[in-house]
Design a protein around this motif. Sequence first.
Motif, PDB file in Angstrom:
ATOM      1  N   VAL A  69     -15.743   7.546   6.838  1.00 43.27           N
ATOM      2  CA  VAL A  69     -14.624   8.336   7.353  1.00 43.27           C
ATOM      3  C   VAL A  69     -13.604   8.640   6.257  1.00 43.27           C
ATOM      4  CG1 VAL A  69     -12.607   8.234   8.877  1.00 43.27           C
ATOM      5  CG2 VAL A  69     -14.860   7.615   9.752  1.00 43.27           C
ATOM      6  N   HIS A  70     -13.321   7.648   5.426  1.00 42.03           N
ATOM      7  CA  HIS A  70     -12.333   7.856   4.361  1.00 42.03           C
ATOM      8  C   HIS A  70     -12.876   8.759   3.253  1.00 42.03           C
ATOM      9  CE1 HIS A  70     -10.331   4.599   6.478  1.00 42.03           C
ATOM     10  NE2 HIS A  70      -9.247   4.906   5.802  1.00 42.03           N
ATOM     11  N   LYS A  71     -14.178   8.673   3.016  1.00 35.16           N
ATOM     12  CA  LYS A  71     -14.779   9.603   2.050  1.00 35.16           C
ATOM     13  C   LYS A  71     -14.612  11.043   2.527  1.00 35.16           C
ATOM     14  CE  LYS A  71     -19.279   9.674   1.927  1.00 35.16           C
ATOM     15  NZ  LYS A  71     -20.650   9.233   1.618  1.00 35.16           N
ATOM     16  N   ALA A  72     -14.769  11.267   3.825  1.00 32.25           N
ATOM     17  CA  ALA A  72     -14.606  12.608   4.375  1.00 32.25           C
ATOM     18  C   ALA A  72     -13.171  13.104   4.270  1.00 32.25           C
ATOM     19  CB  ALA A  72     -15.059  12.625   5.838  1.00 32.25           C
ATOM     20  N   ALA A  73     -12.231  12.183   3.993  1.00 38.69           N
ATOM     21  CA  ALA A  73     -10.827  12.558   3.795  1.00 38.69           C
ATOM     22  C   ALA A  73     -10.490  12.774   2.328  1.00 38.69           C
ATOM     23  CB  ALA A  73      -9.922  11.485   4.393  1.00 38.69           C
ATOM     24  N   GLY A  74     -11.498  12.718   1.450  1.00 36.39           N
ATOM     25  CA  GLY A  74     -11.271  12.986   0.030  1.00 36.39           C
ATOM     26  C   GLY A  74     -11.048  11.762  -0.821  1.00 36.39           C
ATOM     27  N   ILE A  75     -11.157  10.568  -0.240  1.00 30.57           N
ATOM     28  CA  ILE A  75     -11.006   9.331  -1.012  1.00 30.57           C
ATOM     29  C   ILE A  75     -12.353   8.987  -1.626  1.00 30.57           C
ATOM     30  CG2 ILE A  75     -10.496   6.864  -0.882  1.00 30.57           C
ATOM     31  CD1 ILE A  75      -8.570   7.520   1.421  1.00 30.57           C
ATOM     32  N   THR A  76     -12.378   8.833  -2.941  1.00 32.08           N
ATOM     33  CA  THR A  76     -13.644   8.572  -3.635  1.00 32.08           C
ATOM     34  C   THR A  76     -13.713   7.189  -4.262  1.00 32.08           C
ATOM     35  OG1 THR A  76     -12.767   9.621  -5.649  1.00 32.08           O
ATOM     36  CG2 THR A  76     -14.001  11.023  -4.114  1.00 32.08           C
ATOM     37  N   ARG A  77     -12.570   6.583  -4.552  1.00 26.34           N
ATOM     38  CA  ARG A  77     -12.515   5.222  -5.112  1.00 26.34           C
ATOM     39  C   ARG A  77     -11.415   4.448  -4.383  1.00 26.34           C
ATOM     40  NH1 ARG A  77     -16.776   5.152  -9.229  1.00 26.34           N
ATOM     41  NH2 ARG A  77     -17.180   7.398  -9.366  1.00 26.34           N
ATOM     42  N   ALA A  78     -11.552   3.122  -4.369  1.00 25.08           N
ATOM     43  CA  ALA A  78     -10.550   2.307  -3.680  1.00 25.08           C
ATOM     44  C   ALA A  78     -10.500   0.914  -4.277  1.00 25.08           C
ATOM     45  CB  ALA A  78     -10.867   2.217  -2.181  1.00 25.08           C
ATOM     46  N   ALA A  79      -9.319   0.316  -4.165  1.00 26.39           N
ATOM     47  CA  ALA A  79      -9.168  -1.118  -4.463  1.00 26.39           C
ATOM     48  C   ALA A  79      -9.146  -1.824  -3.114  1.00 26.39           C
ATOM     49  CB  ALA A  79      -7.872  -1.369  -5.224  1.00 26.39           C
ATOM     50  N   THR A  80     -10.071  -2.737  -2.902  1.00 23.00           N
ATOM     51  CA  THR A  80     -10.197  -3.391  -1.598  1.00 23.00           C
ATOM     52  C   THR A  80     -10.081  -4.897  -1.752  1.00 23.00           C
ATOM     53  OG1 THR A  80     -11.546  -3.427   0.427  1.00 23.00           O
ATOM     54  CG2 THR A  80     -12.717  -3.585  -1.665  1.00 23.00           C
ATOM     55  N   THR A  81      -9.414  -5.518  -0.799  1.00 22.53           N
ATOM     56  CA  THR A  81      -9.164  -6.951  -0.888  1.00 22.53           C
ATOM     57  C   THR A  81      -9.057  -7.550   0.501  1.00 22.53           C
ATOM     58  OG1 THR A  81      -7.671  -8.640  -1.802  1.00 22.53           O
ATOM     59  CG2 THR A  81      -6.654  -6.661  -0.927  1.00 22.53           C
ATOM     60  N   MET A  82      -9.170  -8.848   0.548  1.00 19.44           N
ATOM     61  CA  MET A  82      -8.992  -9.565   1.804  1.00 19.44           C
ATOM     62  C   MET A  82      -7.517  -9.812   2.063  1.00 19.44           C
ATOM     63  SD  MET A  82     -12.072 -12.263   1.087  1.00 19.44           S
ATOM     64  CE  MET A  82     -11.525 -12.357  -0.609  1.00 19.44           C
ATOM     65  N   ALA A  83      -7.218 -10.189   3.297  1.00 18.10           N
ATOM     66  CA  ALA A  83      -5.866 -10.610   3.645  1.00 18.10           C
ATOM     67  C   ALA A  83      -5.790 -12.124   3.510  1.00 18.10           C
ATOM     68  CB  ALA A  83      -5.542 -10.198   5.081  1.00 18.10           C
ATOM     69  N   PRO A  84      -4.621 -12.670   3.183  1.00 14.62           N
ATOM     70  CA  PRO A  84      -4.514 -14.131   3.066  1.00 14.62           C
ATOM     71  C   PRO A  84      -4.706 -14.794   4.421  1.00 14.62           C
ATOM     72  CG  PRO A  84      -2.350 -13.121   3.006  1.00 14.62           C
ATOM     73  CD  PRO A  84      -3.343 -11.998   2.971  1.00 14.62           C
ATOM     74  N   ALA A  85      -5.299 -15.965   4.407  1.00 13.17           N
ATOM     75  CA  ALA A  85      -5.519 -16.686   5.661  1.00 13.17           C
ATOM     76  C   ALA A  85      -4.719 -17.986   5.652  1.00 13.17           C
ATOM     77  CB  ALA A  85      -7.012 -16.959   5.858  1.00 13.17           C
ATOM     78  N   GLY A  86      -5.286 -19.037   5.062  1.00 13.31           N
ATOM     79  CA  GLY A  86      -4.598 -20.319   5.074  1.00 13.31           C
ATOM     80  C   GLY A  86      -3.764 -20.582   3.848  1.00 13.31           C
ATOM     81  N   SER A  87      -3.633 -19.601   2.973  1.00  9.95           N
ATOM     82  CA  SER A  87      -2.921 -19.787   1.709  1.00  9.95           C
ATOM     83  C   SER A  87      -2.198 -18.502   1.345  1.00  9.95           C
ATOM     84  CB  SER A  87      -3.907 -20.175   0.599  1.00  9.95           C
ATOM     85  OG  SER A  87      -3.317 -20.099  -0.685  1.00  9.95           O
ATOM     86  N   ILE A  88      -1.309 -18.586   0.367  1.00  9.25           N
ATOM     87  CA  ILE A  88      -0.670 -17.370  -0.134  1.00  9.25           C
ATOM     88  C   ILE A  88      -1.654 -16.530  -0.945  1.00  9.25           C
ATOM     89  CG2 ILE A  88       1.613 -18.427  -0.182  1.00  9.25           C
ATOM     90  CD1 ILE A  88       1.332 -18.676  -3.231  1.00  9.25           C
ATOM     91  N   PHE A  89      -2.776 -17.132  -1.366  1.00 10.85           N
ATOM     92  CA  PHE A  89      -3.775 -16.416  -2.150  1.00 10.85           C
ATOM     93  C   PHE A  89      -4.793 -15.762  -1.223  1.00 10.85           C
ATOM     94  CE2 PHE A  89      -2.240 -19.713  -5.052  1.00 10.85           C
ATOM     95  CZ  PHE A  89      -1.950 -18.950  -6.172  1.00 10.85           C
ATOM     96  N   ALA A  90      -5.011 -14.459  -1.414  1.00 13.48           N
ATOM     97  CA  ALA A  90      -5.997 -13.737  -0.612  1.00 13.48           C
ATOM     98  C   ALA A  90      -7.326 -13.594  -1.337  1.00 13.48           C
ATOM     99  CB  ALA A  90      -5.462 -12.354  -0.258  1.00 13.48           C
ATOM    100  N   GLY A  91      -7.410 -14.089  -2.566  1.00  8.95           N
ATOM    101  CA  GLY A  91      -8.651 -14.005  -3.320  1.00  8.95           C
ATOM    102  C   GLY A  91      -8.699 -12.809  -4.249  1.00  8.95           C
ATOM    103  N   GLN A  92      -9.885 -12.539  -4.757  1.00  8.19           N
ATOM    104  CA  GLN A  92     -10.087 -11.546  -5.799  1.00  8.19           C
ATOM    105  C   GLN A  92     -10.611 -10.246  -5.223  1.00  8.19           C
ATOM    106  OE1 GLN A  92     -11.740 -13.843  -9.488  1.00  8.19           O
ATOM    107  NE2 GLN A  92     -12.407 -14.958  -7.674  1.00  8.19           N
ATOM    108  N   GLY A  93      -9.834  -9.176  -5.413  1.00  9.42           N
ATOM    109  CA  GLY A  93     -10.211  -7.871  -4.900  1.00  9.42           C
ATOM    110  C   GLY A  93     -11.155  -7.140  -5.836  1.00  9.42           C
ATOM    111  N   ALA A  94     -11.769  -6.083  -5.312  1.00  5.39           N
ATOM    112  CA  ALA A  94     -12.750  -5.315  -6.077  1.00  5.39           C
ATOM    113  C   ALA A  94     -12.378  -3.840  -6.077  1.00  5.39           C
ATOM    114  CB  ALA A  94     -14.144  -5.495  -5.478  1.00  5.39           C
ATOM    115  N   ILE A  95     -12.814  -3.135  -7.121  1.00  2.88           N
ATOM    116  CA  ILE A  95     -12.731  -1.686  -7.164  1.00  2.88           C
ATOM    117  C   ILE A  95     -14.084  -1.148  -6.710  1.00  2.88           C
ATOM    118  CG2 ILE A  95     -12.241   0.346  -8.549  1.00  2.88           C
ATOM    119  CD1 ILE A  95      -9.921  -1.657  -8.323  1.00  2.88           C
TER     120      ILE A  95
END
Length: 437
Positions: free
Chosen positions: A127-153
């Motif tokens: 759906v987002h590709k159809a809106a013209g988005i071709t690249r993204a930075a994606t990550t998790m939300a924090p759960a039990g800590s202030i750290f949400a982990g390592q995001g990816a491109i």
Amino acid sequence: MTRLLSLGAVSALALAAAPASAQDVTITNAKLVIGDGSAPIEGGTVVVKGGAVVYAGPAAGAPAGGAAVDAQGAWVTPGLFATVTTLGLADVAAVSQSNDTAPERTPFSAALDASKAINPTSQHILVHKAAGITRAATTMAPAGSIFAGQGAIIDLDGDASPIVQARAFQMVVLGEGGADRAGGSRVAAHVLLRAALREAQALVGKTAIPETTEIAKGDAVYLSRFDAEALVPVVTGRQKLYVAADRMADIRAVLALKQEFPRLDLVLVGATEGWLVAKDIAAVGVPVIANGLTDLPETFEQLGATQSNIGRMQRAGVKVAINAAADQNARRLAQQAGNLVALTRLPGAAGLTWDQAFAAISSVPAEISGMGGKAGVLKAGALGDVVIWDGDPLELGTVPTRVFIGGVQQDLANHQTRLRDRYIDLDESDRPKAYDW
């Protein structure tokens, strides 16, 4: 409209007949947007060969290329770059088995790697590709800590390998959210972050990571050895540290981290009250992925909210991208950018010019994410991410008619378009009762 429908029909036939490989293509007669903040070029040309841009500019200087596409005056831009998102990490948010955005029961935090769970065929990606988005930075939300982990491109071309760069950045949440996860106080969240960075710093240069570090033993820092090891690239400046903070005081505390850990590659996320400390942010040289349209305080840490936030920071010399996470739907990035353009017409408000606003959803987030010159721009050497639109990309209702990612023309069909096509020609009596709602 007839021209655009014909263009779409030709696109569909081309996709059906051609394999999913990079195409050599020359797009001519375009209202060409380079994406770097410069003004559009009338009658421009883009040449893509082997999956990369080899030329973008006036028609007179264009080299010979592959298959010719006449844009017939349509807007042609680089693909949009969405940051920060959870694209590819959830299919149905309410179904836990399909939702990898918030690992609630894991003993790990900073060591979590979002790239392991990206689903390239997620409908959200399509759906987002159809809106013209071709690249993204994606990550998790924090759960039990202030750290949400390592995001990816990631790229959004739907192939089996969407990861452009794994472990591209570490995500940390401060403010009210971080305070809640750290023990109920901002004080605890800031201490936890500094202590974790110190623990990681103590591991720099060690070839073997012990089960627990000396700092953990002495100061009772609650990090597993895997989490501490994951933060080593952060304290050495090899991995970006994205810190979500909205309140002016929290932003200042984040900037102060550079004094104790000078090698940190900091990026501020959210920064609702960033305009209040814009000069400080600019002086330290920290870029911001800022909320675009927040104008009312939803929380106590957003009391200084204003839609002029991005415009004022930009005027102060801050490198600012629009935060896709500020809107529940990242495909509305262009709408947020367009509203910032509209702000320039309101007395007393601070917005962005059209060129600045488009850059804030293309080249600037790409630069912040470490892909400067490779994504979000149409320049020689950049990836062949090109979008042809049916109107001004920043106007509400404008949609792409063609999307190329890495030189490959994309199929823009998704669950939403199939539902539209299923019902659009049905007789009124055949439609579900809720159709007109």
